[in-house]
Motif scaffolding. Structure first.
Motif, mmCIF file in Angstrom:
data_model
loop_
_atom_site.group_PDB
_atom_site.id
_atom_site.type_symbol
_atom_site.label_atom_id
_atom_site.label_comp_id
_atom_site.label_asym_id
_atom_site.label_seq_id
_atom_site.Cartn_x
_atom_site.Cartn_y
_atom_site.Cartn_z
ATOM 1 N N MET A 1 -3.799 1.777 13.103
ATOM 2 C CA MET A 1 -4.468 1.546 11.822
ATOM 3 C C MET A 1 -3.482 1.178 10.726
ATOM 4 O O MET A 1 -3.764 0.336 9.877
ATOM 5 N N LEU A 2 -2.309 1.801 10.734
ATOM 6 C CA LEU A 2 -1.313 1.485 9.703
ATOM 7 C C LEU A 2 -0.741 0.075 9.891
ATOM 8 O O LEU A 2 -0.365 -0.587 8.921
ATOM 9 N N MET A 3 -0.684 -0.377 11.143
ATOM 10 C CA MET A 3 -0.167 -1.719 11.398
ATOM 11 C C MET A 3 -1.121 -2.813 10.933
ATOM 12 O O MET A 3 -0.785 -4.001 10.951
ATOM 13 N N GLN A 4 -2.324 -2.430 10.507
ATOM 14 C CA GLN A 4 -3.286 -3.422 10.029
ATOM 15 C C GLN A 4 -2.864 -4.051 8.707
ATOM 16 O O GLN A 4 -3.480 -5.020 8.260
ATOM 17 N N PHE A 5 -1.826 -3.518 8.079
ATOM 18 C CA PHE A 5 -1.301 -4.156 6.867
ATOM 19 C C PHE A 5 -0.878 -5.598 7.143
ATOM 20 O O PHE A 5 -0.896 -6.437 6.240
ATOM 21 N N LYS A 6 -0.491 -5.893 8.379
ATOM 22 C CA LYS A 6 -0.071 -7.255 8.712
ATOM 23 C C LYS A 6 -1.208 -8.261 8.577
ATOM 24 O O LYS A 6 -0.958 -9.459 8.463
ATOM 25 N N GLU A 7 -2.441 -7.769 8.580
ATOM 26 C CA GLU A 7 -3.575 -8.679 8.500
ATOM 27 C C GLU A 7 -3.691 -9.350 7.138
ATOM 28 O O GLU A 7 -4.361 -10.376 7.013
ATOM 29 N N ILE A 8 -3.057 -8.778 6.111
ATOM 30 C CA ILE A 8 -3.163 -9.372 4.772
ATOM 31 C C ILE A 8 -2.612 -10.795 4.780
ATOM 32 O O ILE A 8 -3.258 -11.739 4.305
ATOM 33 N N GLY A 9 -1.399 -10.955 5.303
ATOM 34 C CA GLY A 9 -0.806 -12.295 5.359
ATOM 35 C C GLY A 9 -1.585 -13.242 6.244
ATOM 36 O O GLY A 9 -1.747 -14.424 5.917
ATOM 37 N N ILE A 10 -2.100 -12.733 7.365
ATOM 38 C CA ILE A 10 -2.871 -13.586 8.279
ATOM 39 C C ILE A 10 -4.168 -14.041 7.619
ATOM 40 O O ILE A 10 -4.536 -15.218 7.670
ATOM 41 N N LEU A 11 -4.864 -13.097 6.967
ATOM 42 C CA LEU A 11 -6.130 -13.441 6.319
ATOM 43 C C LEU A 11 -5.918 -14.382 5.142
ATOM 44 O O LEU A 11 -6.769 -15.232 4.858
ATOM 45 N N TRP A 12 -4.800 -14.210 4.426
ATOM 46 C CA TRP A 12 -4.540 -15.092 3.279
ATOM 47 C C TRP A 12 -4.435 -16.547 3.731
ATOM 48 O O TRP A 12 -4.883 -17.468 3.039
ATOM 49 N N LYS A 13 -3.850 -16.767 4.907
ATOM 50 C CA LYS A 13 -3.730 -18.126 5.426
ATOM 51 C C LYS A 13 -5.066 -18.639 5.967
ATOM 52 O O LYS A 13 -5.353 -19.831 5.881
ATOM 53 N N LYS A 14 -5.875 -17.736 6.510
ATOM 54 C CA LYS A 14 -7.133 -18.155 7.136
ATOM 55 C C LYS A 14 -8.259 -18.289 6.126
ATOM 56 O O LYS A 14 -8.977 -19.284 6.114
ATOM 57 N N ASP A 15 -8.460 -17.251 5.314
ATOM 58 C CA ASP A 15 -9.613 -17.243 4.408
ATOM 59 C C ASP A 15 -9.314 -16.330 3.229
ATOM 60 O O ASP A 15 -9.126 -15.122 3.398
ATOM 61 N N LYS A 16 -9.269 -16.902 2.033
ATOM 62 C CA LYS A 16 -8.944 -16.130 0.834
ATOM 63 C C LYS A 16 -10.015 -15.087 0.536
ATOM 64 O O LYS A 16 -9.713 -13.993 0.053
ATOM 65 N N TYR A 17 -11.269 -15.408 0.814
ATOM 66 C CA TYR A 17 -12.342 -14.445 0.546
ATOM 67 C C TYR A 17 -12.187 -13.210 1.431
ATOM 68 O O TYR A 17 -12.315 -12.071 0.960
ATOM 69 N N ASP A 18 -11.929 -13.414 2.728
ATOM 70 C CA ASP A 18 -11.756 -12.271 3.623
ATOM 71 C C ASP A 18 -10.546 -11.441 3.229
ATOM 72 O O ASP A 18 -10.569 -10.206 3.321
ATOM 73 N N CYS A 19 -9.499 -12.110 2.796
ATOM 74 C CA CYS A 19 -8.304 -11.389 2.350
ATOM 75 C C CYS A 19 -8.625 -10.540 1.119
ATOM 76 O O CYS A 19 -8.189 -9.383 1.014
ATOM 77 N N SER A 20 -9.387 -11.097 0.190
ATOM 78 C CA SER A 20 -9.748 -10.336 -1.008
ATOM 79 C C SER A 20 -10.644 -9.152 -0.653
ATOM 80 O O SER A 20 -10.530 -8.072 -1.260
ATOM 81 N N ILE A 21 -11.537 -9.310 0.336
ATOM 82 C CA ILE A 21 -12.370 -8.195 0.783
ATOM 83 C C ILE A 21 -11.493 -7.071 1.329
ATOM 84 O O ILE A 21 -11.701 -5.886 1.024
ATOM 85 N N TRP A 22 -10.509 -7.429 2.132
ATOM 86 C CA TRP A 22 -9.591 -6.433 2.704
ATOM 87 C C TRP A 22 -8.873 -5.678 1.593
ATOM 88 O O TRP A 22 -8.838 -4.438 1.587
ATOM 89 N N ILE A 23 -8.306 -6.408 0.655
ATOM 90 C CA ILE A 23 -7.500 -5.775 -0.397
ATOM 91 C C ILE A 23 -8.373 -4.912 -1.305
ATOM 92 O O ILE A 23 -8.010 -3.766 -1.638
ATOM 93 N N VAL A 24 -9.520 -5.435 -1.724
ATOM 94 C CA VAL A 24 -10.390 -4.678 -2.635
ATOM 95 C C VAL A 24 -10.903 -3.415 -1.956
ATOM 96 O O VAL A 24 -10.927 -2.333 -2.563
ATOM 97 N N THR A 25 -11.322 -3.519 -0.694
ATOM 98 C CA THR A 25 -11.810 -2.335 0.019
ATOM 99 C C THR A 25 -10.700 -1.307 0.175
ATOM 100 O O THR A 25 -10.920 -0.104 -0.021
#
Length: 755
Positions: A441-465
């Protein structure tokens, strides 16, 4: 007719189809759509086949158990069950600390839900039981209702507090089970679709941070109260660092050693999982060693460490939930129900795809609902599935839920016979084991960079949540994350990316004009694509975007009507003269002042242009008399691509009709293409069409509309009209025949060769 393809090319020869013409040539099949009453009749009908289907759906075990391949699978299930059971015992004890109840009750949470899920669950590979995020959410409710006692307290008070907390945890779990059972009975398993993968990832990562902070007090052995409120995480850290000098060094050293060993061995298990027959059971090994050392060296007396203490042998009698707790924990129960189901269903879906079988979301809700109801009745706490425990069950060869049943047998043996061997175990060891399961679960921080490249909306959902769950707490954070996620859907549909299309490669392909170099745009034709449903919230945006890429028809209409009024007045006063070349001004120094208009006459400026009683047809794009200015319009046809418009509500329909009329009144032809089946029927039911907005403006595809416009705009002598068929615009008789032949060959064949 379809011509046989040559290589990777194809040629199609067919008429240019409007929706009306296509409907005339191809008769639609009349279908009787079921009404709501018909669906109810089918739903409540009875038959032997339906009864059998419902029974198999309610008891999935009746489907897979008769097909169980005993000789091939039993050994794998036994090995998997023993391995999973040992992990379940330790995780049950460890995650009970997150709930702030005595560790022994974690064994009940690892036993009863597994038994119930064996009969009602549809997944064959997940390991049901405590999950750190759910345990922490239950613990938040426990600490809110039964907070820590500040100051001196007697053993009686401590025992009373534990009993109260156990009752709160059991009642919240029972309530969550009721919610899950009701949702399953109402067939709303689809609710999980509102929890996107980005939201779940951000939420579980924040929950992992909460778990880390909540376990620090056991690692340092500090008396830190719980703070179940916004900014509670930071208040907990403040209390921990305020008492850091009171740390029990023995607990701290033990925890650090356990953490290092667990992380290293888990990394070995991960890297060499294909070479190892079974993962190294490091949790079991360090637990046995730590308990033995603590007992042999009497750590409790010498170093004052906190230990598991007395574990009740056997099972306790079931209890009824507390209704007062129900009233205080409705929000907690619903959040726990949704999160527990979402996590379990996500993991189950992965394994069902991997092993090629289906799972039922509604049945999973029923299974987990009954599991939590029974678990809560026997003083357990909320169950879902642990990612690491399910990984052990699947990777060690588990084939069915028989391995889960055997893991419950291992837990039962500990409860009935050998639980006392764990009494000397330090709580700091359990805290370290809980933290050791958080790596994924802690390693899921890496998803921020991946999501930012794929979809800005999904990245913002991750960060806001993530931030909401960290700052506001898990329950409010989840609600805030879901709210923001739905808000992004509104943003995507309310402000879609509109485009102006152009022909690419002189064929039937139309793409964004900005993305290609070799484009063709028919003169005076604009193709506008709106990639979203059109409803009350975005109809104004649609109109503004259409005007921005084209022109404002109301402004043009007002200018033309004012000019027409002035022309009539000048003709009446003899200030203008009609000649073969147009209107000629006969008076020098003509006044350009406008007359005052009352409200009724202002309204007339926005009515259709009436030139019936004029002695000449006015060309608004030509030179007009002095002091009469009207905006020139380069567009004579607008094609609206509605292929991505999935629905159109009544509010938007009214504004759309007004917008179309505004363009029609300034002599701009409107064509709507790509509408889905049923679109026209809905417009007819809503009385959308009239003398200005006609059904003939609808065409099958963009290319059909473009070809129709090109044919209509080509100027053909009267006796040759039959060569091109139907037309919607007047014919210009002043064009030479050769010009028409050249243009039709270029426009329609796309390569300049005569067909």
């Amino acid at each position: 007719e379809m011509v046989e393809p040559i290589g990777n090319q194809y040629v199609v020869a067919r008429p240019v189809y409007s929706e009306n013409l296509f409907g005339e040539e191809h008769e639609k099949v009349h279908r009787c759509h079921k009404t709501f009453r018909d669906h109810l009749r089918v739903y409540f009908s009875c038959s032997s086949q339906k009864a059998k289907r419902i029974a198999l759906g309610l008891f999935p075990i009746a489907f897979w158990l008769p097909a169980y391949r005993f000789k091939d699978w039993i050994l794998n299930d036994i090995v998997s069950g023993i391995s999973t059971g040992l992990v379940a015992v330790l995780q049950g004890l460890a995650f009970a600390l997150l709930v702030n109840i005595p560790p022994g009750y974690g064994l009940y949470a690892a036993f009863f839900p597994v038994i119930i899920y064996f009969f009602f669950g549809s997944s064959r590979h997940i390991s049901v039981g405590p999950f750190p995020v759910l345990s922490l959410m239950v613990g938040d409710a426990v600490m809110r209702i039964v907070p820590d006692v500040v100051g001196n307290s007697t053993m009686v008070n401590s025992s009373t507090i534990d009993e109260q907390r156990v009752m709160v945890a059991a009642s919240v779990t029972f309530l969550a089970g009721i919610f899950q059972l009701l949702l399953g009975a109402l067939q709303v398993g689809f609710i999980v679709i509102y929890l996107s993968q980005s939201l779940i990832s951000g939420f579980t990562t924040a929950a992992a941070i909460h778990v880390v902070v909540s376990q620090l007090k056991f690692i340092f052995q500090l008396n830190v109260p719980g703070f179940n409120k916004p900014f509670g995480l930071f208040l907990t850290l403040e209390n921990i660092f305020g008492q850091i000098t009171k740390t029990n060094i023995a607990d701290l050293i033990t925890s650090l050693i356990i953490l290092v060993v667990v992380f290293v061995v888990k990394e070995i298990n991960s890297r060499y999982q294909t070479k190892l027959p079974v993962p190294i059971p490091i949790e079991l090994i360090v637990t046995v060693i730590a308990a033995g050392i603590s007992y042999a060296c009497n750590f409790k007396e010498i170093f004052g460490v906190a230990v598991v203490g007395k574990l009740e042998k056997g099972f306790q009698a079931p209890v009824a939930p507390d209704m007062e707790i129900f009233q205080s924990c409705i929000g907690d129960g619903f959040s726990i129900a949704i999160v527990g189901f979402a996590v379990a269903f996500s993991v189950a879906k992965v394994y069902s795809i991997k092993h090629d079988y289906s799972i039922d979301g509604n049945q999973e809700l029923v299974a987990f609902g009954l599991s939590n109801i029974v678990g809560g009745a026997f003083k357990g706490f909320a169950a879902s599935t642990s990612l690491s425990r399910s990984g052990v069950q699947e990777s060690t060869g588990g084939k069915t839920q028989i391995s889960g049943l055997l893991s419950a047998v291992i837990v039962m043996i500990v409860i009935l016979a050998i639980g006392h061997l764990l009494e000397p175990l330090q709580k700091s060891v359990l805290a370290a084991l809980a933290l050791g399961n958080l790596k994924g679960m802690l390693m899921q921080f890496k998803e921020i960079g991946i999501l930012w490249k794929k979809d800005k909306y999904d990245c913002s959902i991750w960060i806001v949540t993530f931030l909401a769950a960290i700052i506001l707490g898990l329950d409010l954070g989840l609600a805030a994350g879901v709210g923001f996620e739905l808000l992004t859907v509104v943003f995507r549909t309310q402000f879609p990316k509109c485009t102006v299309l152009a022909n690419i490669g002189r064929n039937d392909v139309y793409k964004n004009r900005k993305d290609y170099k070799d484009i063709y745009e028919p003169e005076g034709v604009m193709i506008f694509r709106f990639p979203s449903p059109i409803f009350f919230a975005n109809i104004s945006f649609f109109k503004d975007k259409l005007i921005a890429v084209g022109f404002n028809p109301l402004r043009v209409l007002r200018k033309r009507n004012k000019a027409l009024r002035k022309i009539r007045r000048m003709l009446k006063n003899g200030e203008l003269q009609v000649t073969p070349k147009g209107l000629i001004c006969t008076v020098n120094g003509m006044s350009d002042s406008d007359e005052e208009l009352d409200n009724n006459r202002v309204e007339e400026l926005y009515q259709p242009i009436d030139t019936a009683n004029l002695p000449i047809q006015i060309d608004w794009n030509s030179d007009l008399p002095p002091n009469i200015t009207v905006p020139r319009i380069e567009i004579h046809s607008i094609i609206l691509d509605f292929s991505a418009v999935s629905f159109l509500d009544v509010s938007a329909m009214r504004v759309l009709k007004e917008t179309l009329k505004e363009f029609v009144r300034v002599d701009v032809d409107i064509y709507i293409v790509g509408v889905h089946d049923g679109f026209l029927e809905k417009l007819e039911r809503c009385e959308f069409f009239d003398e200005e907005v006609k059904q003939s403006m609808f065409f099958l595809t963009t290319h059909d509309a473009v070809l129709h416009i090109l044919i209509s705009e080509i100027c053909i002598p009267e006796k040759w009209k039959y060569l091109v068929g139907r037309h919607s615009r007047p014919y210009c008789l002043n064009k030479i025949i050769s010009n028409w032949i050249l243009r039709i060959s270029i426009e329609l064949t796309g390569n300049g060769e005569m067909g």
